[in-house]
Design an enzyme around this catalytic site. Structure first.
Site, PDB file in Angstrom:
ATOM      1  N   ASP A   1       4.742  -0.198 -15.606  1.00 24.82           N
ATOM      2  CA  ASP A   1       4.194   1.127 -15.299  1.00 24.82           C
ATOM      3  C   ASP A   1       5.193   2.193 -15.785  1.00 24.82           C
ATOM      4  OD1 ASP A   1       2.469   2.988 -14.173  1.00 24.82           O
ATOM      5  OD2 ASP A   1       3.250   2.744 -12.129  1.00 24.82           O
ATOM      6  N   HIS A   2       4.711   3.214 -16.462  1.00 23.41           N
ATOM      7  CA  HIS A   2       5.536   4.336 -16.917  1.00 23.41           C
ATOM      8  C   HIS A   2       6.861   3.962 -17.574  1.00 23.41           C
ATOM      9  CE1 HIS A   2       3.047   7.596 -15.444  1.00 23.41           C
ATOM     10  NE2 HIS A   2       2.875   6.937 -14.318  1.00 23.41           N
TER      11      HIS A   2
ATOM     12  N   GLU B   1       0.036   7.689 -22.626  1.00 23.05           N
ATOM     13  CA  GLU B   1      -0.435   8.819 -21.806  1.00 23.05           C
ATOM     14  C   GLU B   1      -0.419  10.092 -22.627  1.00 23.05           C
ATOM     15  OE1 GLU B   1       0.879   9.156 -17.737  1.00 23.05           O
ATOM     16  OE2 GLU B   1       0.981  11.341 -17.825  1.00 23.05           O
TER      17      GLU B   1
ATOM     18  N   HIS C   1       0.854  12.030  -8.685  1.00 22.43           N
ATOM     19  CA  HIS C   1       1.453  10.872  -8.016  1.00 22.43           C
ATOM     20  C   HIS C   1       1.862  11.227  -6.586  1.00 22.43           C
ATOM     21  CE1 HIS C   1       2.336   9.764 -12.345  1.00 22.43           C
ATOM     22  NE2 HIS C   1       1.699   8.714 -11.900  1.00 22.43           N
TER      23      HIS C   1
ATOM     24  N   GLY D   1      -2.269   8.002 -10.258  1.00 22.78           N
ATOM     25  CA  GLY D   1      -2.280   8.808  -9.028  1.00 22.78           C
ATOM     26  C   GLY D   1      -3.613   8.727  -8.323  1.00 22.78           C
ATOM     27  N   SER D   2      -4.178   7.514  -8.258  1.00 25.29           N
ATOM     28  CA  SER D   2      -5.551   7.412  -7.759  1.00 25.29           C
ATOM     29  C   SER D   2      -5.678   6.759  -6.396  1.00 25.29           C
ATOM     30  CB  SER D   2      -6.417   6.688  -8.781  1.00 25.29           C
ATOM     31  OG  SER D   2      -6.582   7.532  -9.905  1.00 25.29           O
ATOM     32  N   SER D   3      -4.657   6.920  -5.577  1.00 26.82           N
ATOM     33  CA  SER D   3      -4.810   6.501  -4.186  1.00 26.82           C
ATOM     34  C   SER D   3      -5.758   7.474  -3.506  1.00 26.82           C
ATOM     35  CB  SER D   3      -3.455   6.502  -3.472  1.00 26.82           C
ATOM     36  OG  SER D   3      -2.771   5.290  -3.730  1.00 26.82           O
TER      37      SER D   3
ATOM     38  N   ASN E   1      -4.784   3.100 -11.049  1.00 28.13           N
ATOM     39  CA  ASN E   1      -3.490   2.833 -10.425  1.00 28.13           C
ATOM     40  C   ASN E   1      -3.486   3.237  -8.950  1.00 28.13           C
ATOM     41  OD1 ASN E   1      -2.765   2.212 -13.018  1.00 28.13           O
ATOM     42  ND2 ASN E   1      -1.031   3.623 -13.126  1.00 28.13           N
TER      43      ASN E   1
ATOM     44  N   THR F   1       0.268   4.427  -3.470  1.00 27.49           N
ATOM     45  CA  THR F   1       0.474   5.124  -2.196  1.00 27.49           C
ATOM     46  C   THR F   1      -0.319   4.504  -1.044  1.00 27.49           C
ATOM     47  OG1 THR F   1       1.031   7.215  -3.267  1.00 27.49           O
ATOM     48  CG2 THR F   1       0.157   7.345  -1.038  1.00 27.49           C
TER      49      THR F   1
HETATM   50 ZN   LIG Z   1       1.401   6.959 -12.956  1.00 25.93          ZN
END
Ligand SMILES: [Zn+2]
Length: 338
Positions: free
Chosen positions: A83-84, A142, A192, A227-229, A269, A272
């Site tokens: 990731d990243h 990205e 995020h 950032g999809s929590s 993703n 959180t």
């Molecule tokens: Zn991310």
């Protein structure tokens, strides 16, 4: 089943109209929670580790945990994703560790903070694509910058600033032509961390129409939502009920993600929500049974709480039920296809 390239899984998801959750790990219980959820729902899985996770858990521990998960769950197709990645070197070291997919995030410079130029992004992404594809490894890139910071990575943009760094669909189209990446993380207003929105997001802050536009231009590129929590109220409440101090917050509603999946989102993703579930479960044991001191007494409920969240996401994203149908393609076979 050996670890498979992420591209194979996302291609299958695209053919069958579902999305795949990518869950972050940095310890054994998190990996176990994901595999529990995957076996219960017959789901293919993407397990991902950030740079921070790799240094926290150490590459060797992480690699062997992943291999153990694959060995114990031969019926579950798995992809292991960086990731990243902040630089080509980070991605290359992940590939050396056996990761079957890497993200080269050239939207930020190597410091993981400063928004980078288009040319820089193309340059570093292309370097990674050339080497990764020769080995059959998938590459996520990205374009545009997300808000917030996670694990020290992010420009730290506030909600308003993030709106100025949304993905430009035209630029996204050019970027994929210039780099040949397999998957593309897009900035559509998410950020995020636990504090994404101060109220339930509407179309003016969470731009789902951007996704539809990008997908029309790039039908063969798998879109990724970071950032999809969803930051469910129940999980915040448990933490606060047992002595925590989480401020009111709103995440990305599951329905918005489902809408994205209809328009080319294939990887989602989630980190959180799992962190919240783990922390709530541990706090509950500490508050209700203060005499306990064996870590298993609180790590076991924590693992179960995370597995429940992962299971719910797997069902919501539509990946449940597909594990035994994803074709098994080796990295070598994949390399030949590029
Ligand atoms: Zn991310």
């Amino acid at each position: 089943m050996p670890l498979i390239p992420m591209r194979v899984m996302l291609d299958h998801a695209a053919e069958n109209g579902y999305g795949v959750g990518a869950f972050n790990v940095n310890n054994m219980e998190q990996i176990q929670a994901i595999m529990m959820a995957a076996t219960e729902t017959n789901s293919p899985v993407i397990v991902q580790a950030s740079r921070g996770a790799r240094s926290y858990s150490q590459d060797n521990y992480l690699r062997h945990l992943m291999l153990a998960a694959a060995e114990l769950n031969p019926q579950i197709p798995m992809a292991m994703h960086q990731d990243h990645g902040n630089s080509p070197e980070t991605c290359f070291s992940a590939i050396d560790q056996g990761f079957t997919s890497v993200m080269m995030d050239g939207s930020l410079e190597a410091d993981g903070k400063t928004p980078a130029s288009y040319e820089y992004n193309v340059d570093v992404t292309k370097q990674v694509v050339d080497k990764a594809h020769a080995l059959g490894v998938t590459v996520e890139a990205e374009i545009g910058c997300l808000g917030g910071i996670e694990d020290g990575h992010g420009a730290g943009l506030s909600g308003d600033e993030a709106q100025e760094h949304l993905t430009d669909p035209e630029e996204a189209e050019r970027f994929v032509k210039d780099t040949s990446c397999d998957a593309l993380a897009v900035a559509i207003g998410t950020s995020h961390g636990a504090y994404k929105f101060t109220k339930k997001p509407t179309g003016d802050v969470l731009k789902m129409d951007l996704i539809a536009d990008i997908h029309r231009r790039l039908p063969d590129t798998h879109l990724v939502m970071h950032g999809s929590s969803s930051v469910p109220r129940e999980l915040l409440d448990i933490i606060n009920q047992y002595g925590g101090d989480m401020k009111e917050s709103y995440g990305v509603p599951v329905e918005a993600i489902q809408e994205g999946i209809k328009h080319g989102v294939r990887k989602i993703n989630v980190d959180t929500d799992n962190r919240l579930a783990i922390t709530g479960a541990i706090r509950k044991v500490f508050a209700e049974q203060p005499e306990k001191f064996d870590p298993r007494d609180y790590m076991k409920p924590a693992r179960i709480a995370m597995a429940e969240v992962v299971k719910a996401r797997m069902i919501a994203f539509g990946q449940a039920g597909w594990a035994d149908k994803v074709p098994v393609v080796s990295l070598d076979e994949m390399a030949k296809r590029y």
